[in-house]
Design a protein around this motif. Sequence first.
Motif, PDB file in Angstrom:
ATOM      1  N   UNK A 472       0.830  -1.207   0.000  1.00  0.00           N
ATOM      2  CA  UNK A 472       0.000   0.000   0.000  1.00  0.00           C
ATOM      3  C   UNK A 472       0.864   1.256   0.000  1.00  0.00           C
ATOM      4  N   UNK A 473       0.650   2.165  -0.967  1.00  0.00           N
ATOM      5  CA  UNK A 473       1.507   3.355  -1.052  1.00  0.00           C
ATOM      6  C   UNK A 473       1.383   4.242   0.189  1.00  0.00           C
ATOM      7  N   UNK A 474       2.536   4.633   0.720  1.00  0.00           N
ATOM      8  CA  UNK A 474       2.551   5.434   1.955  1.00  0.00           C
ATOM      9  C   UNK A 474       2.486   6.940   1.655  1.00  0.00           C
ATOM     10  N   UNK A 475       2.595   7.298   0.364  1.00  0.00           N
ATOM     11  CA  UNK A 475       2.588   8.730   0.015  1.00  0.00           C
ATOM     12  C   UNK A 475       2.049   8.891  -1.404  1.00  0.00           C
ATOM     13  N   UNK A 476       1.766  10.136  -1.757  1.00  0.00           N
ATOM     14  CA  UNK A 476       1.286  10.421  -3.110  1.00  0.00           C
ATOM     15  C   UNK A 476       2.364  10.059  -4.141  1.00  0.00           C
ATOM     16  N   UNK A 477       3.617  10.354  -3.810  1.00  0.00           N
ATOM     17  CA  UNK A 477       4.724  10.046  -4.738  1.00  0.00           C
ATOM     18  C   UNK A 477       4.780   8.549  -5.022  1.00  0.00           C
ATOM     19  N   UNK A 478       4.630   7.762  -3.955  1.00  0.00           N
ATOM     20  CA  UNK A 478       4.671   6.301  -4.115  1.00  0.00           C
ATOM     21  C   UNK A 478       3.474   5.829  -4.946  1.00  0.00           C
ATOM     22  N   UNK A 479       2.311   6.456  -4.719  1.00  0.00           N
ATOM     23  CA  UNK A 479       1.116   6.089  -5.473  1.00  0.00           C
ATOM     24  C   UNK A 479       1.318   6.394  -6.963  1.00  0.00           C
ATOM     25  N   UNK A 480       1.901   7.559  -7.268  1.00  0.00           N
ATOM     26  CA  UNK A 480       2.111   7.932  -8.674  1.00  0.00           C
ATOM     27  C   UNK A 480       3.059   6.959  -9.364  1.00  0.00           C
ATOM     28  N   UNK A 481       4.074   6.507  -8.633  1.00  0.00           N
ATOM     29  CA  UNK A 481       5.009   5.564  -9.282  1.00  0.00           C
ATOM     30  C   UNK A 481       4.320   4.212  -9.521  1.00  0.00           C
ATOM     31  N   UNK A 482       3.433   3.786  -8.605  1.00  0.00           N
ATOM     32  CA  UNK A 482       2.686   2.528  -8.828  1.00  0.00           C
ATOM     33  C   UNK A 482       1.696   2.684  -9.990  1.00  0.00           C
ATOM     34  N   UNK A 483       1.182   3.908 -10.155  1.00  0.00           N
ATOM     35  CA  UNK A 483       0.272   4.203 -11.255  1.00  0.00           C
ATOM     36  C   UNK A 483       1.028   4.073 -12.580  1.00  0.00           C
ATOM     37  N   UNK A 484       2.257   4.613 -12.604  1.00  0.00           N
ATOM     38  CA  UNK A 484       3.075   4.555 -13.823  1.00  0.00           C
ATOM     39  C   UNK A 484       3.528   3.134 -14.130  1.00  0.00           C
ATOM     40  N   UNK A 485       3.728   2.348 -13.080  1.00  0.00           N
ATOM     41  CA  UNK A 485       4.175   0.956 -13.284  1.00  0.00           C
ATOM     42  C   UNK A 485       3.021   0.024 -13.652  1.00  0.00           C
TER      43      UNK A 485
END
Length: 622
Positions: A472-485
């Motif tokens: 589970x992404x701990x931050x918006x930055x982490x969420x954006x990278x999972x979105x891109x992946x």
Amino acid sequence: MYTIHVAIVCAGYNASRDVVTLVKSVLFHRRNPLHFHFITDSIAQRILSSLFNTWMVPAVHVDFYDADELKSEVSWIPNKHYSGIYGLMKLVLTKTLPIKLQRVIVLDTDITFATDIAELWAVFHKFKGQQVLGLVENQSDWYLGNLWKNHRPWPALGRGFNTGVILLLLDRLRKLRWEQMWRLTAERELMSMLSTSLADQDIFNAVIKQNPFLVHQLPCFWNVQLSDHTRSEKCYKDVSDLKVIHWNSPKKLHVKNKHVEFFRNLYLTFLEYDGNLLRRELFGCPSEADHNSENLQKTLSELDEDDPCYEFRRERFTVHRTHLYFLHYEYQSSADNSDVTLVAQLSMDRLQMLEAICKHWEGPISLALYLSDAEAQQFLRYAQGSEVLMSRGNVGYHIVYKEGQFYPVNLLRNVAMKQVNTPYMFLSDIDFLPMYGLYEYLRKSVVQLDMASTKKALVIPAFETLRYRLSFPKSKAELLSQLDMGTLFTFRYHVWMKGHAPTNFAKWRTATTPYRVQWEADFEPYVMVRRDSPEYDRRFVGFGWNKVAHIMELDAQEYEFVVLPNAYMIHMPHAPSFDITKFRSNEQYRVCLKTLKEEFQQNMSRRYGFAALKYMTAENNS
């Protein structure tokens, strides 16, 4: 047909749950009208009044008496019993119950009936002379005072009497000046006894010891006491002789008795019995007209049974039996007026989401659970076995009992919303996990965006994963990278773009401040709003349009939609619901949904006038 009067003292969440099993067993066997007199604290009154209002059982009348007003009558008596001050309330029934009421059956909450309560009521005719109390002998050795070395019970006649079942002749008791009688006895005994161990039972027994003529001894099968050290087996030859079972041991279903299996099964039968079946009319006894049920019948009779969407329309008016606060609840909203409750609804197949949500959201939660009586007991065992759920006092669990063939999604949401006691609510769904820290972030946003004096709906952008195990992404930055992946997607982008497109995910990626978005057709974001925002429309059941209609109403009431730049929630994968399968496979279902949609839009234009025209045109262009 005479009415049978029953008085029950009931306080708190657990006792409110217990009393339902007792009431079911009484209703199951009865042939007479019943009048329940509940002496309750504010919690039990809230739960039981809602339960009986939605249960709508014919020929049942319910009155409540405020136990808090009676506390001063008994609070001077030191009491060691686990029921606390409420365990003494039976002493003041002559003062509490209506003066015109002459006789009443008084019951503990941990009682199950195996026969018609009218048989017990008939025993009043056997009272002779000055007899005013009907009681069963105590079936343990407690009052004999030989259970352990320095055991000193209160005085009692022989084995004493158990007060789990009492027949009270109120009019005669009042003439005997019962109030003074028990008070003087209690004052005298407390000089040497220091406190009661068995609450009202000790005082009743001390009075009887001095005035044996007051008692009419009931046959023991009217109160078979299943506690340890009990002689209950000497009370009956065969289980078919039993009339009333009293689970007066904290161990309840685990007491030592050769017929314990029979007792357990009897208890579980009523625990899990479908309460809707008890709504039947009494044979040969038309009940007094109840205003609510009359109005309901009138509304239903006006529906056209030949309409292919009749079942949908009927659902909107179905009254579902509702048990609020099924488990203990303890939460005071914070004083700073920014507090937020997460609101959601679920059925049995989503139960496993509860622990995860509790780990992600530390604030208060209000949940409506759509369950059968048997499932409610499974849920209870599940919750009581969960350290995560048991460590939380700020989750309100409200059971809405199953009825009809549709999932009443918007009714469930409304039930959960009505129990919110914070100024704001985050309207979510059970299969979404909020980001860590969302609770605090929303509370800060309340202040920053001046939610108190403006009409805003704060949009929490929704994403989804198709993976059952997600880091589970701990931050918006982490969420954006999972979105891109490609491990995360914007919610429903591949099936229903329109639902969340206006959130404008492209803008959200780089946004650092909240931004406003406009309503568009089929928009259904997850939002935080003030507690006084409109309810969901009950005509939408099962799958389809249930949230869309609500967001449209918010827009019609001129709420601003504001997207939060650092908030997100993620939908977790699960098997498709029964309702979405019905929607996809049943043409008639889709036709009815379209009809209801059109009717809703017409209602909107009637209510909001010219401003609502855009909903019709947007829909036609979509």
